[in-house]
Motif scaffolding. Structure first.
Motif, mmCIF file in Angstrom:
data_model
loop_
_atom_site.group_PDB
_atom_site.id
_atom_site.type_symbol
_atom_site.label_atom_id
_atom_site.label_comp_id
_atom_site.label_asym_id
_atom_site.label_seq_id
_atom_site.Cartn_x
_atom_site.Cartn_y
_atom_site.Cartn_z
ATOM 1 N N UNK A 18 35.965 54.009 37.616
ATOM 2 C CA UNK A 18 35.032 52.991 37.134
ATOM 3 C C UNK A 18 35.627 51.654 37.560
ATOM 4 N N UNK A 19 34.907 50.916 38.403
ATOM 5 C CA UNK A 19 35.407 49.684 39.014
ATOM 6 C C UNK A 19 34.798 48.456 38.338
ATOM 7 N N UNK A 20 35.651 47.510 37.959
ATOM 8 C CA UNK A 20 35.228 46.250 37.365
ATOM 9 C C UNK A 20 35.733 45.115 38.251
ATOM 10 N N UNK A 21 34.828 44.491 38.987
ATOM 11 C CA UNK A 21 35.189 43.403 39.890
ATOM 12 C C UNK A 21 34.805 42.053 39.313
ATOM 13 N N UNK A 22 35.797 41.205 39.105
ATOM 14 C CA UNK A 22 35.602 39.894 38.491
ATOM 15 C C UNK A 22 35.828 38.779 39.504
ATOM 16 N N UNK A 23 35.149 37.653 39.297
ATOM 17 C CA UNK A 23 35.377 36.498 40.156
ATOM 18 C C UNK A 23 36.619 35.741 39.680
ATOM 19 N N UNK A 24 36.883 34.596 40.296
ATOM 20 C CA UNK A 24 38.090 33.820 39.969
ATOM 21 C C UNK A 24 38.086 33.338 38.524
ATOM 22 N N UNK A 25 36.907 33.223 37.915
ATOM 23 C CA UNK A 25 36.797 32.796 36.520
ATOM 24 C C UNK A 25 36.767 33.973 35.548
ATOM 25 N N UNK A 26 37.040 35.173 36.055
ATOM 26 C CA UNK A 26 37.070 36.409 35.270
ATOM 27 C C UNK A 26 35.709 36.762 34.665
ATOM 28 N N UNK A 27 34.642 36.426 35.395
ATOM 29 C CA UNK A 27 33.299 36.857 35.037
ATOM 30 C C UNK A 27 32.941 38.073 35.886
ATOM 31 N N UNK A 28 32.422 39.111 35.274
ATOM 32 C CA UNK A 28 32.090 40.348 35.992
ATOM 33 C C UNK A 28 31.043 40.097 37.073
ATOM 34 N N UNK A 29 31.318 40.597 38.264
ATOM 35 C CA UNK A 29 30.400 40.449 39.389
ATOM 36 C C UNK A 29 30.111 41.779 40.095
ATOM 37 N N UNK A 45 31.706 33.683 47.715
ATOM 38 C CA UNK A 45 30.624 32.978 47.018
ATOM 39 C C UNK A 45 30.820 32.867 45.504
ATOM 40 N N UNK A 46 31.747 33.639 44.946
ATOM 41 C CA UNK A 46 31.924 33.673 43.491
ATOM 42 C C UNK A 46 30.963 34.615 42.797
ATOM 43 N N UNK A 47 30.057 35.200 43.571
ATOM 44 C CA UNK A 47 29.035 36.090 42.992
ATOM 45 C C UNK A 47 29.012 37.427 43.735
ATOM 46 N N UNK A 96 28.657 38.124 34.794
ATOM 47 C CA UNK A 96 29.267 37.069 34.012
ATOM 48 C C UNK A 96 30.021 37.539 32.779
ATOM 49 N N UNK A 97 29.879 38.838 32.427
ATOM 50 C CA UNK A 97 30.579 39.380 31.254
ATOM 51 C C UNK A 97 32.074 39.093 31.406
ATOM 52 N N UNK A 98 32.731 38.537 30.366
ATOM 53 C CA UNK A 98 34.136 38.145 30.500
ATOM 54 C C UNK A 98 35.101 39.330 30.411
ATOM 55 N N UNK A 99 36.101 39.305 31.260
ATOM 56 C CA UNK A 99 37.112 40.370 31.281
ATOM 57 C C UNK A 99 37.923 40.355 29.990
ATOM 58 N N UNK A 100 37.976 41.477 29.274
ATOM 59 C CA UNK A 100 38.837 41.540 28.082
ATOM 60 C C UNK A 100 40.316 41.514 28.472
ATOM 61 N N UNK A 124 32.527 48.685 47.519
ATOM 62 C CA UNK A 124 33.429 47.894 46.681
ATOM 63 C C UNK A 124 34.070 46.774 47.489
ATOM 64 N N UNK A 125 34.623 47.106 48.621
ATOM 65 C CA UNK A 125 35.309 46.114 49.448
ATOM 66 C C UNK A 125 34.356 44.995 49.859
ATOM 67 N N UNK A 126 33.176 45.359 50.344
ATOM 68 C CA UNK A 126 32.204 44.354 50.792
ATOM 69 C C UNK A 126 31.730 43.487 49.634
ATOM 70 N N UNK A 127 31.517 44.093 48.460
ATOM 71 C CA UNK A 127 31.082 43.331 47.291
ATOM 72 C C UNK A 127 32.154 42.334 46.867
ATOM 73 N N UNK A 128 33.400 42.779 46.829
ATOM 74 C CA UNK A 128 34.476 41.887 46.396
ATOM 75 C C UNK A 128 34.765 40.821 47.453
ATOM 76 N N UNK A 129 34.561 41.131 48.702
ATOM 77 C CA UNK A 129 34.678 40.128 49.761
ATOM 78 C C UNK A 129 33.621 39.047 49.545
ATOM 79 N N UNK A 130 32.411 39.448 49.168
ATOM 80 C CA UNK A 130 31.351 38.495 48.855
ATOM 81 C C UNK A 130 31.729 37.644 47.641
ATOM 82 N N UNK A 131 32.348 38.264 46.649
ATOM 83 C CA UNK A 131 32.799 37.523 45.467
ATOM 84 C C UNK A 131 33.817 36.458 45.879
ATOM 85 N N UNK A 132 34.734 36.805 46.767
ATOM 86 C CA UNK A 132 35.718 35.835 47.252
ATOM 87 C C UNK A 132 35.010 34.663 47.931
#
Length: 184
Positions: free
Chosen positions: A122-133, A164-166, A11-15, A154-162
């Motif tokens: 160093x990878x920072x993957x954020x959801x649609x609301x720019x909260x770190x996931x 579920x948002x998490x 949930x950490x917000x993207x700067x 990374x790919x599988x995690x970000x696919x999950x973010x797409x």
């Protein structure tokens, strides 16, 4: 020296940022943001950990962009101490490798500090609301490229973010060379 980033702070917000890119444009976070999420990659030209997986980074970036994830890479290394990481060499690498995303130059290192980036990659993957996931690894490769059948973390995690948002609760941190900070 190999460095491992901390565990994901969900949930950490993207700067925000405004940085020049190798394509001659300047990009902000809102320019990069995708409808389904955003991936910010801290990397550089010379790091053996990045070079070992660069083809996979490019492959996964293209796949994630197709899923509505905005992607950008940022180099923040001290280019005076590490000339291979100069903006001119970033331009050469992005063009030669056909980067499908903006490759941004953080000369002041302010953005790397704001993100608390510590290694390349160093990878920072954020959801649609720019909260770190996601703040994990690309895959199990290290200083050399791993087998082709490695799980694409990374790919599988970000696919999950797409979907579920998490991001996944369990994440294995990336490992890489330390960011080359300028002398204070």
């Amino acid at each position: 020296m190999a460095v491992t980033p901390p565990v994901c702070d969900f949930g950490w917000p993207a700067p925000d940022f405004s940085l020049p890119a190798t394509d001659g444009k300047t990009y902000t976070l809102s320019d990069i943001k995708g409808p389904n999420g955003t991936l910010i990659i801290f990397m550089c030209n010379h790091c053996p950990y990045v070079l070992a997986v660069l083809d996979r980074i490019l492959r996964d970036a293209r796949g994630l962009q197709a899923l509505g994830i905005g992607v950008a890479a940022i180099s923040a290394n001290d280019a005076e101490a590490y000339p291979a990481d100069s903006f001119e060499n970033m331009i050469r690498m992005a063009q030669a490798r056909g980067f499908p995303f903006p490759y941004l130059y953080d000369e002041s290192q302010a953005v790397a500090h704001a993100y608390q980036a510590c290694c390349t990659p160093d990878f920072f993957g954020f959801n649609a609301d720019l909260g770190l996931q996601y703040r994990g690894r690309l895959d199990a490769s290290r200083k050399s490229t791993g087998p082709t059948d490695l799980r694409r973390d990374l790919y599988e995690a970000m696919k999950q973010v797409v979907e579920t948002g998490k991001g996944p609760a369990g994440q294995i941190p990336s490992i890489g060379c330390s960011i080359k900070w300028k002398a204070a």
